[in-house]
Write an enzyme that holds these catalytic residues in place. Structure first.
Site, PDB file in Angstrom:
ATOM      1  N   HIS A 165      -1.182   5.528   6.657  1.00 16.12           N
ATOM      2  CA  HIS A 165       0.184   4.960   5.686  1.00 16.12           C
ATOM      3  C   HIS A 165      -0.093   6.603   5.542  1.00 16.12           C
ATOM      4  O   HIS A 165      -0.562   7.068   6.352  1.00 16.12           O
ATOM      5  CB  HIS A 165      -1.111   5.436   4.108  1.00 16.12           C
ATOM      6  CG  HIS A 165      -1.619   3.436   4.580  1.00 16.12           C
ATOM      7  ND1 HIS A 165      -2.213   3.173   5.544  1.00 16.12           N
ATOM      8  CD2 HIS A 165      -0.779   2.944   3.848  1.00 16.12           C
ATOM      9  CE1 HIS A 165      -2.213   2.071   4.511  1.00 16.12           C
ATOM     10  NE2 HIS A 165      -1.413   1.642   4.126  1.00 16.12           N
ATOM     11  N   ASP A 200      -3.990   7.897   7.191  1.00 18.65           N
ATOM     12  CA  ASP A 200      -5.066   6.965   7.794  1.00 18.65           C
ATOM     13  C   ASP A 200      -3.798   6.611   8.457  1.00 18.65           C
ATOM     14  O   ASP A 200      -2.823   7.388   8.867  1.00 18.65           O
ATOM     15  CB  ASP A 200      -5.741   6.312   6.797  1.00 18.65           C
ATOM     16  CG  ASP A 200      -5.132   5.030   6.313  1.00 18.65           C
ATOM     17  OD1 ASP A 200      -3.640   4.955   6.824  1.00 18.65           O
ATOM     18  OD2 ASP A 200      -5.154   4.392   5.538  1.00 18.65           O
ATOM     19  N   SER A 236       0.605  -1.230   0.565  1.00 13.77           N
ATOM     20  CA  SER A 236      -0.322   0.229  -0.389  1.00 13.77           C
ATOM     21  C   SER A 236       0.924   1.292   0.198  1.00 13.77           C
ATOM     22  O   SER A 236       0.430   2.671  -0.156  1.00 13.77           O
ATOM     23  CB  SER A 236      -0.788   0.294   1.078  1.00 13.77           C
ATOM     24  OG  SER A 236      -0.197  -0.005   2.529  1.00 13.77           O
TER      25      SER A 236
END
Ligand code: NAG
Ligand code: NAG
Ligand code: NAG
Ligand code: NAG
Length: 365
Positions: free
Chosen positions: A333, A330, A45
């Site tokens: 991340h 978040d 991610s």
């Protein structure tokens, strides 16, 4: 004749876009500057630019608001308010933003492509069926090579792939797997690093030579880790959770040095995200940021519950006013501003943070 015209057009194009005359190299119908260096991206991610939008998965997508509210002004699938590290690296390398490999439609691969998938691990079992694991990403790269050869021939493809830079970030999700506790740190890490090394060798066998490898961040400082473990003082990090990252980083560094000795022409940049992320999280003001301990978007302690956007298990979430002040967008991340800081150090950082090469010198090789 048509092809001559096309070459002429590209010549004009490069003349205009660079402002100076740059030697042009033609790949079949496509002309590239002689010094053209492509970028291929593998990982999770931290690097995903939207591949997971096209797979059957729910937990590991970010294609909804407020992701993407900065820069793109729409959710692209990036786990960020804006751009992620591969976007900045492409910009510094004077390449266009790379598309996700699974983006539907006919793709050009001469600038490279992005295979990264949120939730992916080096181990096949990691989030199996919900992500594009690292091994499958290698299979996709094999397919890209095949298409390049069909379009541009063997010789040009070999040149393109050997000059290209391969950026890889993997491991974080492997270490979040519940069954990792069935193994000792040493054993589990050796499987993760072993499988990563296998993929690096796989890329090498397909013609890759220049690798940018990111180590594991100081995971124990992440809001999501702190939120689920008791006894953490606000703003501090959980050393014991970073321990496995440190074992990973030591082993990875040793393996890369071995590869350099074993395989001809192998060059790499090992980026110490562990130290830099620790610094940025604990001294954000040194880097022009304000908040490293609490995420911008999420809920619970430190906004550590992974609920940004309200499409996952926990539906409640708060969003901060100025994401650009935060390290974390978040609970896991980085914000665009933190990704930019990491990218700058990857690109032109000195030996204390990235070596033997930094990305800039790797691109110039
Ligand atoms: C997508 O995943 C869900 C949950 O795992 C499953 O029920 C569904 O059949 C899958 N759909 C497709 C098209 O594979
Ligand atoms: C790769 O991972 C598997 C588990 O998925 C493990 O059994 C295997 O030993 C690993 N390979 C290497 C080279 O470490
Ligand atoms: C944290 O503490 C609460 C209350 O003391 C307890 O219910 C919870 O299980 C603890 N969580 C962890 C991860 O230890
Ligand atoms: C490397 O860069 C860091 C931070 O940018 C700086 O503090 C350090 O002095 C530099 N080290 C060397 C050897 O140049």
């Amino acid at each position: 004749m048509a092809s001559k015209m096309l070459h002429f057009c590209f010549l004009i194009f490069f003349f205009l876009s660079y402002g100076i005359l740059i030697p042009i190299k033609c790949l079949g119908n496509t002309c590239l500057p002689k010094e053209h260096v492509a970028l291929f991206v593998f990982g999770d991610s931290l690097f995903d630019v939207g591949n997971n939008n096209y797979i059957n998965t729910t937990g590991s997508q970010a294609n909804y608001s407020p992701y993407g509210e900065t820069f793109f002004n729409y959710p692209t699938g990036r786990f960020s308010n804006g751009r992620v590290i591969p976007d900045f690296v492409a910009e510094y390398a004077k390449l266009p933003l790379l598309q996700p490999y699974l983006f539907p439609g006919n793709q050009q691969y001469v600038n490279g492509i992005n295979f990264a998938s949120a939730g992916a691990g080096a181990l096949v079992e990691t989030n199996q069926g919900l992500v594009i694991g690292l091994k499958t990403q290698l299979t996709y790269f094999k397919n890209v090579k095949k298409i390049l050869r069909q379009r541009h021939g063997d010789k040009e493809t070999t040149t393109l792939l050997s000059k290209a830079v391969y950026l890889i970030n993997i491991g974080f999700d492997d270490y979040l797997q519940e069954n990792s506790i069935l193994y000792t740190h040493q054993k589990y890490v050796s499987m993760v690093v072993g499988n990563l090394t296998t993929v690096i060798k796989g890329i090498y066998d397909l013609g890759g030579r220049k690798f940018g490898i990111i180590n594991q961040p100081s995971m124990g400082c992440f809001p999501t880790i702190k939120a689920y473990v008791n006894g953490t003082k606000l703003g501090s990090c959980l050393e014991e959770f970073s321990a496995i990252a440190e074992v990973h980083n030591t082993m990875l560094s040793v393996e890369l040095q071995k590869l350099k000795k074993q395989i001809k022409g192998f060059k790499y940049s090992y980026f110490n995200l562990f130290d830099l992320s620790f610094e940025v999280i604990n001294n954000p003001s040194k880097f022009g940021l304000k908040e490293g301990g609490v995420a911008c978007c999420g809920s619970g302690p430190y906004k550590g519950y992974f609920s940004c956007g309200g499409k996952r298990e926990v539906k409640d979430y708060d969003l901060c006013k100025n994401p650009s002040d935060y390290v974390f967008f978040d609970s896991v991340h980085p914000t665009e501003s933190a990704s930019k800081i990491f990218s700058q150090f990857m690109w032109s950082g000195n030996q204390s943070i990235t070596g033997p090469y930094n990305l800039k010198s790797l691109f110039e090789q």
